[in-house]
Design an enzyme around this catalytic site. Structure first.
Site, short mmCIF file in Angstrom:
data_model
loop_
_atom_site.label_atom_id
_atom_site.label_comp_id
_atom_site.label_asym_id
_atom_site.label_seq_id
_atom_site.Cartn_x
_atom_site.Cartn_y
_atom_site.Cartn_z
N ASP A 146 -6.27 1.69 -3.48
CA ASP A 146 -7.46 1.39 -2.70
C ASP A 146 -7.88 2.55 -1.79
OD1 ASP A 146 -5.41 1.09 -0.86
OD2 ASP A 146 -6.03 -0.88 -0.15
N ASP A 150 -3.29 5.90 -3.44
CA ASP A 150 -2.03 5.33 -2.98
C ASP A 150 -1.54 4.29 -3.99
OD1 ASP A 150 -3.99 3.48 -2.42
OD2 ASP A 150 -3.22 2.94 -0.46
N ASP A 207 -1.43 1.11 -4.43
CA ASP A 207 -2.28 0.01 -4.90
C ASP A 207 -3.72 0.46 -5.13
OD1 ASP A 207 -2.83 0.23 -2.16
OD2 ASP A 207 -3.30 -1.89 -1.96
N SER A 211 0.83 -1.20 0.00
CA SER A 211 0.00 0.00 0.00
C SER A 211 0.87 1.26 0.00
CB SER A 211 -0.96 -0.04 1.19
OG SER A 211 -1.90 1.00 1.13
#
Length: 602
Positions: free
Chosen positions: A325, A321, A323, A165
């Site tokens: 999410d 961010d 990734d 993340s």
């Protein structure tokens, strides 16, 4: 450390348990791939490096746990680090747990743009195939929520995401998803950890098994994976038709991650004018070189995007961010300057937008899900529209997913948590930056067309439902000493709750490790969380302490609110009063917590 002395650890003066663990990693062929890196670290320890010694002790202090966001840690040798051995052990554990549960013997694997992510993804794919699973591997960096969608879309028995993340560049991680497209929770989480810890051998991949790895390359990903996912995300919008004619534009940055493959694509599909921060659309080898932190919760991460928005005359800045999410945002205020909006207020804006635009057509079985550290304004908004809400979930969207799994007859109108995580709909069982970007862009575009701003929307909400303010302090405490210091605070306040903060008395303490009986398996899960309700002089505040599940820090949350039905001319004074209360509560809590932590941290 020379080859001759590599296996002679006695002179290093390591604790006995650490020495045994290091010896195992040096001698057992199972860990052969990590021997050169471990040898280099031991050489630094032998040379007298205090930093290397601390690294070694932490790297062998425990098995990398499954936390709020899966397994995350620094890349390097050791059981408490991310490396190919830990990845393969995790994948083998996933394989064995999947088989034991009788789930479909297929796994979908996605990775992000971090250093080592592609290498780790292939290692996981090979190990799952060696264990007898069919593997679908997206060989192009893609978002975590897309993996959640694809697990359900393909009917797979599990999903794996290689990502850390928004953690620092030196970290990586692995998230495990079940057949419902959600991160493992409860009994499944415990079974998976047992399976991982029980791995003693890693089956070797045969040529026949290698043929069970189906790689979807960069040329095929858009049609085979992105298209159905994007169509689903678009369906979560609540404003019909194109937004093109509204005279509105925005800037988007993926912060060197994958968000331009999801959020930006969806926003453009709605007809919006989207300016991309080109330098931050570059994967950058996982270095995140243009930002101090690729965390959209931090306004400074959007500095380049704000510069571009000023140059282009855009009204909104959005960031995801690495990734994709989580969503961060800055918007123009009445004076034209850009102001960051925190996760609690983003959630309130999106939910208000959804409830307003769906008025008269809200599903009768709809509900809203949120956490005990998210603004109480979410629950207030939902109940004001007659919508059921669950607002005491533990942190982590796997708890939202657990509730959805318990109640398939319900429809998720909106789900959120304060750390910039948002979702809508039932077929993505995790937070989704693309869905959040779509909803906020719709809200901002409508406001712009009507001649007002997102901050005008917030003031309207506060005047009706009360001014709400939330603030979080992060007490960073890295390494083994830090974990002990954080544990000391939780144990101390668990056994002897504090009596007051900022002149407010603690009228109730709630320990989420204690047994609960709400009738919901998800809501009754234990968590290392302490919550204190404070009251006095007609004011109230909630104080919550929680060790982070992904980073070495103790999170301290303060949440306060005023009464509702405020006149516009009362708002400024009410804001000042509540803001001052929040600051003093956090100061008092930090001082008290640090007094407990200091002996452990030296």
């Amino acid at each position: 450390m020379t080859d001759a002395s590599l296996y002679s650890l006695i002179d290093l003066g390591l604790p006995a348990d650490t020495e045994r663990a290091v010896r195992r990693w040096l001698d057992d062929p199972h860990y052969a791939s990590e021997r050169p890196a471990l040898g280099a670290l031991l050489a630094e320890v032998e040379a007298g490096s205090a930093a290397a010694r601390a690294e070694l002790l932490d790297a062998f202090s425990q098995v990398l746990p499954i936390g709020t966001g899966g397994r995350r840690g620094r890349v390097g040798p050791g059981p408490n680090r991310m490396n190919p051995v830990v990845v393969r052990e995790t994948a083998q554990g996933v394989t064995e747990a999947l088989k034991a549960a009788g789930d479909t013997p297929q796994v979908v694997i996605v990775y992000d743009t971090r250093m080592h992510s592609r290498q780790f993804a292939y290692a996981a794919a090979e190990q799952c195939a060696a264990g007898g699973l069919t593997v679908v591997l997206l060989d192009a960096p893609r978002p975590t929520p897309e993996l959640s969608f694809l697990v359900r879309h393909t009917g797979a028995g599990a999903g794996i995401v290689v990502s850390a993340s928004h953690n620092p560049p030196e970290d990586n991680g692995i998230k495990i998803y079940g057949p419902d497209g959600a991160q493992v929770l409860g009994a499944r989480d415990a079974a998976l950890m047992r399976a991982i810890l029980g791995v003693t051998q890693l089956p070797k991949l045969t040529d026949e098994q290698r043929s069970q790895i189906h790689v979807i390359g960069p040329e095929q990903v858009e049609g085979e994976a992105d298209k159905p996912y994007h169509n689903y995300v678009l369906a979560q919008g609540v404003v019909p038709g194109s937004l093109e004619a509204r005279g509105f534009s925005l800037v988007f940055t993926p912060l060197h991650g994958v968000g331009h493959t999801s959020a930006a694509a969806v926003l453009k599909a709605r007809g919006l004018t989207v300016h991309l921060v080109a330098a931050q659309c570059d994967a950058d080898g996982g270095r995140f070189s243009t930002v101090a932190s690729a965390n959209p919760e931090l306004p400074v991460s959007m500095a380049m995007a704000v510069e571009l928005a000023e140059a282009e005359g855009a009204q909104l800045v959005l960031a995801t961010d690495p990734d994709a999410d989580r969503l961060g945002a800055c918007a123009r205020g009445r004076d034209g300057t850009f102001v960051a909006i925190d996760g609690n207020r983003l959630g309130a804006l999106m939910l208000d937008h959804v409830l307003d635009k769906m008025a008269g057509r809200l599903p009768p079985n709809g509900w809203v899900l949120t956490t005990l550290v998210t603004t109480p304004l979410i629950a207030t908004l939902a109940r004001a529209h007659g919508v059921e809400v669950v607002d005491d979930l533990l942190v982590g969207f796997k708890h939202h997913a657990g509730m959805i799994g318990e109640h398939p007859e319900k429809t998720l109108i909106f789900g959120c948590e304060e750390s910039h995580g948002f979702v809508r709909g039932d077929d993505i069982r995790d937070k989704d930056g693309a869905i959040a970007a779509l909803l906020l862009a719709e809200c901002a575009a409508v406001a712009h067309a009507e001649g007002h701003t997102l901050f005008d929307n917030l003031e309207r909400i506060w005047c009706r439902h009360g001014y709400h303010r939330e603030k979080t302090a992060n007490l960073v405490a890295p390494g083994l000493a830090g974990r002990r210091a954080i544990t000391a605070v939780m144990q101390t306040w668990r056994t002897t709750p504090p009596e007051s903060f900022a002149g407010l008395q603690v009228v109730r303490a709630d320990d989420r490790m204690a047994l609960r009986n709400t009738g919901s398996a998800t809501r009754d899960l234990p968590g290392d969380v302490l919550s204190f309700e404070l009251e006095g002089e007609g004011r109230g505040c909630r104080l919550v302490l929680r060790p982070s599940g992904t980073e070495p820090k103790l999170k301290v949350y303060a949440l306060a609110r005023s009464a509702g039905n405020l006149a516009p001319d009362q708002l400024a004074a009410t804001q000042a009063d509540i803001d001052a209360l929040i600051d003093q509560v956090l100061r008092d809590a930090e001082v008290a917590a640090l007094a407990i932590m200091r002996p452990f941290l030296g």
